[in-house]
Design a protein around this motif. Structure first.
Motif, PDB file in Angstrom:
ATOM      1  N   ALA A 128      -6.563   8.583  -2.958  1.00 20.82           N
ATOM      2  CA  ALA A 128      -6.277   9.149  -1.665  1.00 20.82           C
ATOM      3  C   ALA A 128      -8.007  10.451  -0.929  1.00 20.82           C
ATOM      4  O   ALA A 128      -7.804  10.783  -1.895  1.00 20.82           O
ATOM      5  CB  ALA A 128      -5.527   9.735  -1.597  1.00 20.82           C
ATOM      6  N   LEU A 168       1.381  11.288  -0.273  1.00 22.79           N
ATOM      7  CA  LEU A 168       1.048  12.869   0.973  1.00 22.79           C
ATOM      8  C   LEU A 168       0.972  14.090  -0.111  1.00 22.79           C
ATOM      9  O   LEU A 168       1.496  14.198  -1.157  1.00 22.79           O
ATOM     10  CB  LEU A 168       3.304  13.323   1.292  1.00 22.79           C
ATOM     11  N   GLN A 228       4.812   7.349  -2.168  1.00 19.01           N
ATOM     12  CA  GLN A 228       6.261   6.902  -1.131  1.00 19.01           C
ATOM     13  C   GLN A 228       6.041   4.994  -1.419  1.00 19.01           C
ATOM     14  O   GLN A 228       4.760   5.177  -0.780  1.00 19.01           O
ATOM     15  CB  GLN A 228       6.693   7.101  -0.474  1.00 19.01           C
ATOM     16  N   MET A 229       7.033   4.359  -1.384  1.00 17.42           N
ATOM     17  CA  MET A 229       6.462   2.878  -1.197  1.00 17.42           C
ATOM     18  C   MET A 229       7.664   2.533  -0.783  1.00 17.42           C
ATOM     19  O   MET A 229       9.061   1.952  -1.963  1.00 17.42           O
ATOM     20  CB  MET A 229       6.367   2.021  -2.273  1.00 17.42           C
ATOM     21  N   THR A 276       0.891  -1.152   0.231  1.00 22.45           N
ATOM     22  CA  THR A 276       0.299  -0.053  -0.017  1.00 22.45           C
ATOM     23  C   THR A 276       0.635   0.950  -0.005  1.00 22.45           C
ATOM     24  O   THR A 276       1.489   1.263   0.924  1.00 22.45           O
ATOM     25  CB  THR A 276      -0.848  -0.485   1.113  1.00 22.45           C
ATOM     26  N   VAL A 312       2.208   5.466   0.704  1.00 26.47           N
ATOM     27  CA  VAL A 312       2.172   6.208   1.578  1.00 26.47           C
ATOM     28  C   VAL A 312       1.933   7.547   0.331  1.00 26.47           C
ATOM     29  O   VAL A 312       2.943   7.759  -0.713  1.00 26.47           O
ATOM     30  CB  VAL A 312       3.317   6.687   2.079  1.00 26.47           C
ATOM     31  N   SER A 345      10.388   7.031  -3.129  1.00 24.40           N
ATOM     32  CA  SER A 345       9.629   7.787  -3.771  1.00 24.40           C
ATOM     33  C   SER A 345       8.867   8.425  -5.121  1.00 24.40           C
ATOM     34  O   SER A 345      10.305   8.216  -6.359  1.00 24.40           O
ATOM     35  CB  SER A 345      10.459   9.802  -3.372  1.00 24.40           C
ATOM     36  N   VAL A 381      -5.587   6.292   2.318  1.00 18.52           N
ATOM     37  CA  VAL A 381      -5.687   5.480   1.179  1.00 18.52           C
ATOM     38  C   VAL A 381      -6.411   4.865   0.971  1.00 18.52           C
ATOM     39  O   VAL A 381      -6.553   3.932   1.923  1.00 18.52           O
ATOM     40  CB  VAL A 381      -3.916   4.788   0.402  1.00 18.52           C
ATOM     41  N   SER A 387       0.180  13.197   5.125  1.00 21.55           N
ATOM     42  CA  SER A 387       0.071  11.639   5.217  1.00 21.55           C
ATOM     43  C   SER A 387      -1.697  11.885   4.942  1.00 21.55           C
ATOM     44  O   SER A 387      -2.269  12.219   5.813  1.00 21.55           O
ATOM     45  CB  SER A 387       0.248  10.810   6.178  1.00 21.55           C
TER      46      SER A 387
END
Length: 215
Positions: A185, A160, A201-202, A156, A158, A206, A168, A165
């Motif tokens: 999101a 921003l 980001q995962m 999943t 992130v 980024s 999602v 944050s």
């Protein structure tokens, strides 16, 4: 950053890459167009578009490891290989225009722009690539599932928004599309109005930073 993930869409530039312009006419994506083929390692890559100067293709899900040679063949004649750097995840957000405005839809499915901003607390749809493996797996050259079970990303992301944050709601292969992911999101309440930043980001990687409009 030059690193791509399997099932991602990639553009390759050069000369003599095809005899003529041509595009995929149907799904699944073809493995050859007008005599042009692309090999990632020993695997034929699904093709979106070919021309003498550019090829748009999909990195096969079968591509593994940290790198693979990419070879273009035109009517059976292979060009020298170039190296493709691979990673399981390499998020990137598509842009809608040269200003860096993200490919984002508002909650009502309308295109987000300065004249049509998203409200705080509403859900936006972000279109990206490189979000990695899905469950159930998405096949090379095939569109993501149009109905449940959707091809949900096993990681999943992130999201921003303005550095904060965002919750999602959905992260999967974009239903009906090849190589495209959709992330839904919620815009955090209190996000300042105007043009604001958006990033994915995962696992510490980024995406590019894009903008979208908030009211």
């Amino acid at each position: 950053d030059g690193i791509v993930a399997p099932w991602s869409l990639v553009s390759l530039f050069g000369s003599g890459l095809a005899v003529a312009n041509g595009g995929a006419a149907a799904l699944p994506l073809p493995l050859g167009i007008g005599g042009t083929e692309v090999f990632v390692g020993n695997t034929l890559a699904p093709l979106v578009y070919v021309s003498p100067g550019q090829i748009n293709f999909q990195v096969p899900v079968e591509a593994t490891g940290t790198s693979a040679p990419v070879t273009v063949a035109v009517n059976g004649v292979r060009a020298p290989a170039v190296n493709l750097t691979l990673a399981p995840l390499s998020p990137g957000i598509f842009v809608a225009d040269s200003s860096g405005h993200g490919a984002v839809l508002n909650q009502d499915y309308s295109a987000n722009n300065a004249g049509n901003p998203a409200a705080g607390g509403s859900v936006i749809q972000i279109f990206a690539t490189g979000l990695g493996a899905t469950n159930p797996p998405a096949a090379s050259g095939q569109a993501a599932n149009n109905a449940a079970p959707f091809n949900v990303t096993t990681t999943t992301p992130v999201v921003l928004i303005n550095g904060n944050s965002a919750a999602v709601q959905f992260s999967a292969g974009a239903p009906g599309f090849v190589g495209l992911y959709q992330v839904n999101a919620t815009v955090p309440a209190g996000t300042p109005s105007g043009s604001t930043t958006l990033q994915i980001q995962m696992n510490g990687r980024s995406s590019n930073t894009v903008t979208f409009a908030v009211k």
